[in-house]
Every structure is written in structure tokens, then in C-alpha cells.
Design a protein around this motif. Structure first.
Motif, PDB file in Angstrom:
ATOM      1  N   LEU A  27      43.555  15.216  27.269  1.00 52.71           N
ATOM      2  CA  LEU A  27      44.520  14.942  28.329  1.00 52.71           C
ATOM      3  C   LEU A  27      45.925  15.395  27.939  1.00 52.71           C
ATOM      4  N   GLY A  28      46.056  15.914  26.738  1.00 54.19           N
ATOM      5  CA  GLY A  28      47.365  16.327  26.269  1.00 54.19           C
ATOM      6  C   GLY A  28      48.246  15.164  25.847  1.00 54.19           C
ATOM      7  N   HIS A  29      47.622  14.017  25.580  1.00 52.15           N
ATOM      8  CA  HIS A  29      48.386  12.843  25.187  1.00 52.15           C
ATOM      9  C   HIS A  29      48.831  12.938  23.732  1.00 52.15           C
ATOM     10  N   ASN A  30      49.911  12.215  23.388  1.00 48.19           N
ATOM     11  CA  ASN A  30      50.426  12.298  22.031  1.00 48.19           C
ATOM     12  C   ASN A  30      50.289  10.997  21.249  1.00 48.19           C
ATOM     13  N   ALA A  31      49.648  10.001  21.837  1.00 44.76           N
ATOM     14  CA  ALA A  31      49.415   8.734  21.133  1.00 44.76           C
ATOM     15  C   ALA A  31      47.967   8.306  21.339  1.00 44.76           C
ATOM     16  N   MET A  32      47.373   7.738  20.292  1.00 46.75           N
ATOM     17  CA  MET A  32      45.994   7.265  20.362  1.00 46.75           C
ATOM     18  C   MET A  32      45.891   5.902  19.695  1.00 46.75           C
ATOM     19  N   TYR A  33      44.939   5.096  20.162  1.00 48.64           N
ATOM     20  CA  TYR A  33      44.863   3.692  19.774  1.00 48.64           C
ATOM     21  C   TYR A  33      43.412   3.308  19.510  1.00 48.64           C
ATOM     22  N   TRP A  34      43.215   2.374  18.595  1.00 43.40           N
ATOM     23  CA  TRP A  34      41.940   1.665  18.430  1.00 43.40           C
ATOM     24  C   TRP A  34      42.160   0.197  18.760  1.00 43.40           C
ATOM     25  N   TYR A  35      41.242  -0.335  19.596  1.00 41.08           N
ATOM     26  CA  TYR A  35      41.235  -1.751  19.940  1.00 41.08           C
ATOM     27  C   TYR A  35      39.870  -2.338  19.583  1.00 41.08           C
ATOM     28  N   LYS A  36      39.864  -3.654  19.322  1.00 38.35           N
ATOM     29  CA  LYS A  36      38.626  -4.393  19.103  1.00 38.35           C
ATOM     30  C   LYS A  36      38.514  -5.450  20.186  1.00 38.35           C
ATOM     31  N   GLN A  37      37.328  -5.526  20.813  1.00 40.32           N
ATOM     32  CA  GLN A  37      37.081  -6.556  21.822  1.00 40.32           C
ATOM     33  C   GLN A  37      35.879  -7.387  21.396  1.00 40.32           C
ATOM     34  N   SER A  38      36.150  -8.608  20.971  1.00 43.14           N
ATOM     35  CA  SER A  38      35.088  -9.537  20.597  1.00 43.14           C
ATOM     36  C   SER A  38      34.808 -10.467  21.757  1.00 43.14           C
ATOM     37  N   ALA A  39      33.629 -11.065  21.733  1.00 45.12           N
ATOM     38  CA  ALA A  39      33.251 -11.997  22.796  1.00 45.12           C
ATOM     39  C   ALA A  39      34.264 -13.137  22.877  1.00 45.12           C
ATOM     40  N   LYS A  40      34.656 -13.452  24.093  1.00 45.60           N
ATOM     41  CA  LYS A  40      35.529 -14.597  24.370  1.00 45.60           C
ATOM     42  C   LYS A  40      36.939 -14.448  23.805  1.00 45.60           C
ATOM     43  N   LYS A  41      37.333 -13.252  23.377  1.00 44.03           N
ATOM     44  CA  LYS A  41      38.681 -13.056  22.836  1.00 44.03           C
ATOM     45  C   LYS A  41      39.364 -11.912  23.565  1.00 44.03           C
ATOM     46  N   ASN A  70      44.162  15.437  14.280  1.00 45.19           N
ATOM     47  CA  ASN A  70      45.001  16.178  15.234  1.00 45.19           C
ATOM     48  C   ASN A  70      45.209  15.305  16.464  1.00 45.19           C
ATOM     49  N   SER A  71      45.999  15.761  17.393  1.00 47.84           N
ATOM     50  CA  SER A  71      46.382  14.909  18.521  1.00 47.84           C
ATOM     51  C   SER A  71      45.245  14.643  19.491  1.00 47.84           C
ATOM     52  N   SER A  72      44.121  15.351  19.354  1.00 42.73           N
ATOM     53  CA  SER A  72      43.010  15.174  20.283  1.00 42.73           C
ATOM     54  C   SER A  72      41.886  14.306  19.736  1.00 42.73           C
ATOM     55  N   HIS A  73      41.910  14.036  18.438  1.00 40.22           N
ATOM     56  CA  HIS A  73      40.789  13.339  17.812  1.00 40.22           C
ATOM     57  C   HIS A  73      41.256  12.151  16.996  1.00 40.22           C
ATOM     58  N   LEU A  74      40.456  11.103  17.061  1.00 42.48           N
ATOM     59  CA  LEU A  74      40.730   9.882  16.298  1.00 42.48           C
ATOM     60  C   LEU A  74      39.398   9.353  15.796  1.00 42.48           C
ATOM     61  N   PHE A  75      39.373   8.959  14.534  1.00 38.03           N
ATOM     62  CA  PHE A  75      38.161   8.411  13.938  1.00 38.03           C
ATOM     63  C   PHE A  75      38.449   7.010  13.413  1.00 38.03           C
ATOM     64  N   LEU A  76      37.383   6.219  13.354  1.00 37.99           N
ATOM     65  CA  LEU A  76      37.451   4.922  12.683  1.00 37.99           C
ATOM     66  C   LEU A  76      36.283   4.869  11.714  1.00 37.99           C
ATOM     67  N   HIS A  77      36.612   4.937  10.415  1.00 40.40           N
ATOM     68  CA  HIS A  77      35.596   4.922   9.369  1.00 40.40           C
ATOM     69  C   HIS A  77      35.314   3.474   8.979  1.00 40.40           C
ATOM     70  N   LEU A  78      34.034   3.154   8.898  1.00 38.26           N
ATOM     71  CA  LEU A  78      33.596   1.779   8.665  1.00 38.26           C
ATOM     72  C   LEU A  78      32.792   1.700   7.368  1.00 38.26           C
TER      73      LEU A  78
END
Lengths: 110, 109
Positions: A27-41, A70-78
Motif C-alpha cells: 500500500l506504500g505505507h511507511n509504518a507497520m505494527y504487530w498486535y496480540k489479541q488474546s481471548a477476553k482481552k 524493508n517497508s513492505s515486509h514485517l516478520f515476527l520470529h517466535l
């Protein structure tokens, strides 16, 4: 379709495994985010990258390691996750105030 | 930090009914968004509305920034409106959105 793609959609892993979540936006965006959604929170912000620099690390345990090559990719290593880390992990991107979300990766840690 | 409270937590409607969802926040904000999360987990941005009123089809939203609340109106509800509606806010100068716990809406045919 929001233009933000997350893979895989579902993931089951043991506590000793190492896996990675991927997020991609064209989308040509310059910011990326990771969120966590747990049950009931509420959704919890984990990490923010702006112009590929990490600008927010919301007291997340070190077993979660983000990467933004880069600005198009984001990873979360676990690695060495705990059962309480089971949740829906959402990626978002933005240019300005409005955030666009991917469909999420539903993670189960056994 | 800023607090976000949404009400009601649960809402059940018959198709065709109207509803109002409320979001209260504890501090001044320069970013307020309403999202809809469908049963499959996808979050869709409905409105960016730090102040004023906007309308999009059967949905409209109003934010009264001076009184620290926002309202989301759904008219002539449809079964596809079911899901969870989230309000999220960020204080001035922050990219960090804080989400409420959501309102779970069920629209029955």
C-alpha cells in the motif's frame, strides 16, 4: 481485502519450536505494527516500525523478535513460546493515522 | 495511560433494528478509529473520526472530543453486521493506538 497479507493463517507449535510469522503490504505505507489479541482481552500493541526503524517495543518478552527488512515486509520470529502466548497475532500498516489490518495468524502453543 | 471504555459489551438485535455503540476515553486524543472485526478475525477500519460526524451508508459516527466520547450508529442492521466493534484512540503525537474491549454485536435474521 485490506492490502495487508499475513501468513500463515493458522500455526500450531510446540514450546521448543522456532517459527516465523510474515506480514506483507503493498500500500506504500511507511509504518507497520504487530498486535496480540488474546481471548477476553483488548488488542495489545507489541511493536511499531516507522521507516523500518523500531520505534515502539511494548515490554514484549524476548521470545518474540520482530524484523523489518524493508517497508513492505514485517516478520515476527517466535522461539520457546509458552502456552499463554496462544492468541491471534495481527499485523497492520499505516501512512498517517489510519491503520489497515491483515487477517491475522491464529497461533496455538502446545 | 489513556483508558478506553466501550458499551454495551454485548448487543443482540433482530435484522432491521438500529443501534448505538459508545466509546468513552479518559484523555484528549488526536486519533480515534472505529473498527469492525468479523467472525474470521479480520479487522476493517470503519471510520477515522477524532472529532465531528461522518456517515458511510448505514453507518455513521460522531465524536465529541471536548466531552471525550464517540458514538457509532448502525441503522437497518443486517446479519453481516455481526462481529465485534472496536474503538481505538491515540493521544496527541503518538502512533500507539489503545483499543477498548469491544462491543460484540449479534444480528439475528
Amino acid at each position: 481485502e485490506t492490502g495487508v497479507t499475513q501468513t500463515p493463517r493458522h500455526l500450531v507449535m510446540g514450546m521448543t519450536n522456532k517459527k516465523s510469522l510474515k506480514c506483507e503490504q503493498h500500500l506504500g505505507h511507511n509504518a507497520m505494527y504487530w498486535y496480540k489479541q488474546s481471548a477476553k482481552k483488548p488488542l495489545e500493541l507489541m511493536f511499531v516500525y516507522s521507516l523500518e526503524e523500531r520505534v515502539e517495543n511494548n515490554s514484549v518478552p524476548s521470545r518474540f523478535s520482530p524484523e523489518c527488512p524493508n517497508s513492505s515486509h514485517l516478520f515476527l520470529h517466535l522461539h520457546t513460546l509458552q502456552p499463554e502466548d496462544s492468541a491471534l497475532y495481527l499485523c497492520a500498516s499505516s501512512h498517517g493515522y489510519i491503520q489497515y489490518f491483515g487477517a491475522g495468524t491464529r497461533l496455538s502453543v502446545l | 495511560g489513556i483508558q478506553v471504555e466501550q458499551s454495551p459489551p454485548d448487543l443482540i438485535l433482530q435484522e432491521g433494528a438500529n443501534s448505538t455503540l459508545r466509546c468513552n476515553f479518559s484523555d484528549s486524543v488526536n486519533n480515534l478509529q472505529w473498527f469492525h472485526q468479523n467472525p474470521w478475525g479480520q479487522l476493517i477500519n470503519l471510520f477515522y473520526i477524532p472529532s465531528g460526524t461522518k456517515q458511510n451508508g448505514r453507518l455513521s459516527a460522531t465524536t465529541v472530543a471536548t466531552e471525550r466520547y464517540s458514538l457509532l450508529y448502525i441503522s437497518s442492521s443486517q446479519t453481516t453486521d455481526s462481529g465485534v466493534y472496536f474503538c481505538a484512540v491515540a493521544p496527541g503525537g503518538s502512533e500507539k493506538l489503545v483499543f477498548g474491549k469491544g462491543t460484540k454485536l449479534t444480528v439475528n435474521p
